[in-house]
Design a protein around this motif. Sequence first.
Motif, PDB file in Angstrom:
ATOM      1  N   VAL A  99       0.812  -1.216   0.000  1.00 40.66           N
ATOM      2  CA  VAL A  99       0.000   0.000   0.000  1.00 40.66           C
ATOM      3  C   VAL A  99       0.849   1.272   0.000  1.00 40.66           C
ATOM      4  CG1 VAL A  99      -1.750   1.290   1.282  1.00 40.66           C
ATOM      5  CG2 VAL A  99      -1.891  -1.198   1.152  1.00 40.66           C
ATOM      6  N   THR A 100       1.956   1.273   0.725  1.00 40.58           N
ATOM      7  CA  THR A 100       2.752   2.479   0.908  1.00 40.58           C
ATOM      8  C   THR A 100       4.052   2.467   0.115  1.00 40.58           C
ATOM      9  OG1 THR A 100       1.844   2.727   3.143  1.00 40.58           O
ATOM     10  CG2 THR A 100       3.850   3.963   2.637  1.00 40.58           C
ATOM     11  N   LEU A 101       4.766   1.352   0.140  1.00 41.26           N
ATOM     12  CA  LEU A 101       6.087   1.286  -0.477  1.00 41.26           C
ATOM     13  C   LEU A 101       6.042   1.133  -1.996  1.00 41.26           C
ATOM     14  CD1 LEU A 101       9.177   1.079  -0.119  1.00 41.26           C
ATOM     15  CD2 LEU A 101       8.876  -1.378   0.240  1.00 41.26           C
ATOM     16  N   GLU A 102       5.132   0.316  -2.484  1.00 38.22           N
ATOM     17  CA  GLU A 102       5.145  -0.001  -3.904  1.00 38.22           C
ATOM     18  C   GLU A 102       4.740   1.158  -4.827  1.00 38.22           C
ATOM     19  OE1 GLU A 102       2.806  -3.211  -6.519  1.00 38.22           O
ATOM     20  OE2 GLU A 102       4.282  -4.076  -5.146  1.00 38.22           O
ATOM     21  N   GLN A 136      11.627  11.328  -4.403  1.00 38.36           N
ATOM     22  CA  GLN A 136      11.361  12.039  -3.151  1.00 38.36           C
ATOM     23  C   GLN A 136      10.261  11.336  -2.360  1.00 38.36           C
ATOM     24  OE1 GLN A 136      10.485  16.062  -4.329  1.00 38.36           O
ATOM     25  NE2 GLN A 136      12.483  16.348  -5.302  1.00 38.36           N
ATOM     26  N   TRP A 137       9.233  10.899  -3.068  1.00 34.64           N
ATOM     27  CA  TRP A 137       8.139  10.143  -2.460  1.00 34.64           C
ATOM     28  C   TRP A 137       8.688   8.864  -1.830  1.00 34.64           C
ATOM     29  CZ3 TRP A 137       3.687   8.076  -6.129  1.00 34.64           C
ATOM     30  CH2 TRP A 137       2.706   7.439  -5.365  1.00 34.64           C
ATOM     31  N   PHE A 138       9.515   8.143  -2.586  1.00 34.79           N
ATOM     32  CA  PHE A 138      10.124   6.902  -2.120  1.00 34.79           C
ATOM     33  C   PHE A 138      10.974   7.148  -0.873  1.00 34.79           C
ATOM     34  CE2 PHE A 138      13.758   3.900  -2.340  1.00 34.79           C
ATOM     35  CZ  PHE A 138      13.067   2.701  -2.230  1.00 34.79           C
ATOM     36  N   ASP A 139      11.770   8.203  -0.881  1.00 28.91           N
ATOM     37  CA  ASP A 139      12.626   8.512   0.269  1.00 28.91           C
ATOM     38  C   ASP A 139      11.794   8.772   1.522  1.00 28.91           C
ATOM     39  OD1 ASP A 139      14.936   8.196  -1.169  1.00 28.91           O
ATOM     40  OD2 ASP A 139      15.195  10.333  -1.610  1.00 28.91           O
ATOM     41  N   ARG A 140      10.642   9.424   1.353  1.00 34.36           N
ATOM     42  CA  ARG A 140       9.776   9.704   2.506  1.00 34.36           C
ATOM     43  C   ARG A 140       9.177   8.413   3.066  1.00 34.36           C
ATOM     44  NH1 ARG A 140       7.976  13.994  -0.801  1.00 34.36           N
ATOM     45  NH2 ARG A 140       6.046  12.879  -1.281  1.00 34.36           N
ATOM     46  N   VAL A 141       8.651   7.575   2.182  1.00 34.67           N
ATOM     47  CA  VAL A 141       7.947   6.392   2.685  1.00 34.67           C
ATOM     48  C   VAL A 141       8.906   5.326   3.212  1.00 34.67           C
ATOM     49  CG1 VAL A 141       5.979   6.801   1.151  1.00 34.67           C
ATOM     50  CG2 VAL A 141       7.767   5.190   0.448  1.00 34.67           C
ATOM     51  N   THR A 142      10.168   5.378   2.800  1.00 36.44           N
ATOM     52  CA  THR A 142      11.118   4.367   3.274  1.00 36.44           C
ATOM     53  C   THR A 142      11.801   4.755   4.583  1.00 36.44           C
ATOM     54  OG1 THR A 142      12.773   5.321   1.768  1.00 36.44           O
ATOM     55  CG2 THR A 142      11.626   3.328   1.032  1.00 36.44           C
TER      56      THR A 142
END
Length: 207
Positions: A99-102, A136-142
């Motif tokens: 839900v969040t990472l992919e 940037q989105w990926f960096d936030r969720v990880t």
Amino acid sequence: MKLYYIPTTRAVRPQWLLEEMGISYELVNVSMEMTKQPEYQKLHPHGKVPVLIDGEVTIFESAAICAYLTDKYPTFRLAPSPDSPHRAYYFQWLFYASVTLEPPVEHFMFDALPHLPEKLLPEKVRFGTSSDESRQWFDRVTQPLREALANNNYLVANQFSTADIVTGGVLLWAEKLGMLATDDPLTQYVNRLIQRPAFVRANERIR
């Protein structure tokens, strides 16, 4: 037991899990043409992979297949027991992966590989996020993932579980797309996962 798959797709995740369990299964290589056939769409209504057929059960969605298999074969201890407090964190990371990472990884992938087929995602959604925005989105969720792995090798009680397979499967895409730096702790996590004999066997079966 049959697993319908296309290489380098989400089907890698349940295949890897089956190898971890050492359960006998048949791999059915699905072509893009096959996904358009009514017979296949009876198995998966959107003509996608993976699909698992296990006796009277026909199930799609990679995380759901992995959760189903893990609960069906509890002796392999790839999830905390239902009465363990760690079970909550197992579910947390299992759902987080899908839900969040992919999503940011998927958006980055479509920006990097614009001709990649996707049956469901509208074009304006596919190309509505630039690769920089996706990073940037990926960096936030990880960030919580990095924190969870700062002093642990694995996500749940520091023991390998199905949550690592599903989460690691998404991160493997990110790593192949160049979204992870060499010195990133998540790269170290992915490298630790892909060195597992079961993952190596899964890769060898699809070559």
